[in-house]
Scaffold this active site. Structure first.
Site, PDB file in Angstrom:
ATOM      1  N   LYS A  79       0.873  -1.340   0.160  1.00  0.00           N
ATOM      2  CA  LYS A  79      -0.034   0.157  -0.087  1.00  0.00           C
ATOM      3  C   LYS A  79       0.695   1.353  -0.038  1.00  0.00           C
ATOM      4  CE  LYS A  79      -3.680  -0.169   2.748  1.00  0.00           C
ATOM      5  NZ  LYS A  79      -4.599  -0.159   3.571  1.00  0.00           N
ATOM      6  N   LYS A  91       2.117  -3.849  10.864  1.00  0.00           N
ATOM      7  CA  LYS A  91       0.745  -4.196  11.297  1.00  0.00           C
ATOM      8  C   LYS A  91       0.805  -4.712  12.818  1.00  0.00           C
ATOM      9  CE  LYS A  91      -3.693  -3.205   9.645  1.00  0.00           C
ATOM     10  NZ  LYS A  91      -4.121  -2.252   8.853  1.00  0.00           N
TER      11      LYS A  91
END
Length: 365
Positions: A79, A91
């Protein structure tokens, strides 16, 4: 607080696609006093420090949580690279039911956990966490973005990026009228899906939604009574399917059931397996890779690190449409999947990263 490395057979000897993902660092944390059980995965920092949200979810097992955080962190690398940001992918997941186990003490312990990584990972909100939660995390670490002391909730920015992507895909598929008069099925009407519904209606689309959370649907219908509600939109007679809940809804069986010609939404990791992209192509379904379409929230929270203005942020999110158009055009010309073309763009940008990464940027206190 205890920080440990995960069992090797869960990371280094996997037999799924993640076995070759090349994560740089995966650490587990457990805080007995608060009940915190969390995992942070840092996938790739060649372009810059990792940034990604914290998902608070009631996982069935630790192994399930690990698989999720590995997939999500890899997606964040893609991303950031696709959006042209000087950031890496990371994450975090907190294991538990946020409705019953989330406490200020647990969030503070998590903040201390993030701080031990000394800027290799910046955290933000995700499913199960809010800007208010991040305010508590920020009392223990400066490596947090998207809290109320920063740019706030990123739901609208994510929705706006998805909308720009959807509009571009619709124009690519059907011409300049784009979304006007088209039917769109939005799966999930949380903090992103609700904003997306409004943008779609303003663009002249007809919207159908599905979400098992009745209070959310009720609030949406109160604001937009013209919206149709169904038990499922994946196989509904719509022109566009917009998955905006959890991922992995695009499977071999579900692709057979999809009646839409365009698929584009905010959910992360929409493909159950990379081979599903070829199945979508075979059925002549235009799919916008999720890590391209849903980068708006990342662009917003990343702006806190470099002090971008709201006008600059909105322009950068709008530029996602240019990337989408380039991917769709190249995929059509080369007869390739949009997934492969987007992956090439990511690989090219990662390969061009400096051999010596820049130092961790300063963050505003």
């Amino acid at each position: 607080m205890t920080i440990t490395a995960p069992h090797a057979d869960l990371v280094f000897e996997r037999t799924d696609e993640l076995s070759a993902a090349g994560h740089e660092q995966v650490v587990f944390c457990r805080d007995e006093a608060s009940g915190l059980r969390a995992i942070i995965a840092i996938h790739d920092t060649r372009l810059g420090p990792a940034l990604g949200g914290t998902r608070f979810h009631r996982y069935a097992s630790e192994a399930e949580a690990l698989t999720d955080v590995l997939r999500l962190s890899q997606g964040m690398t893609h991303k950031a690279a696709a959006a042209g940001l000087p950031l890496g992918g990371g994450k975090a997941v907190i294991i538990g039911d946020p409705a019953t186990t989330k406490t200020p003490e647990l969030l503070a312990a998590y903040g201390r956990f993030v701080d031990t990584l000394a800027g290799r990972y910046f955290t933000a909100a995700d499913v199960g966490t809010t800007a208010d939660d991040l305010d508590v995390v920020a009392t223990r670490t400066k490596y947090v973005v998207g809290h109320n002391g920063g740019s706030g909730d990123s739901g609208f920015s994510t929705a706006y990026g998805v909308f720009c992507s959807l509009r571009t895909a619709a124009e690519h598929r059907w011409g300049p009228d784009g979304l006007r008069g088209r039917s769109v099925g939005v799966e999930g009407v949380g903090k992103v899906g609700t904003h997306l519904v409004r943008l779609l209606l303003e663009a002249g689309a007809r919207v159908t939604v599905a979400d098992p959370y009745e209070p959310g649907v009720t609030r949406l219908r109160a604001a937009h009574p013209e919206v149709e509600v169904r038990g499922s939109v994946l196989d509904a007679p719509v022109d566009v399917y917009a998955p905006c809940a959890l991922g992995a809804t695009l499977t071999p069986s579900s692709v057979d059931a999809i009646r839409a010609s365009v698929v584009c939404g905010a959910a992360n990791n929409q493909l159950l397996h990379s081979s599903v992209a070829a199945l979508l192509q075979r059925r002549d379904i235009t799919w916008v890779p999720d890590f391209v379409a849903n980068a708006g929230g990342l662009i917003q929270v990343a702006s806190e690190i470099w002090s971008r203005t709201p006008e600059e942020v909105r322009a950068e999110i709008g530029a996602i449409a240019t990337t989408v158009e380039a991917i769709l055009t190249r995929a059509a010309a080369e007869g390739r999947t949009t997934s492969d073309v987007a992956a090439d763009i990511v690989a090219e940008r990662l390969a061009a990263a400096p051999s010596v990464p820049e130092s961790t940027p300063e963050v505003r206190a």
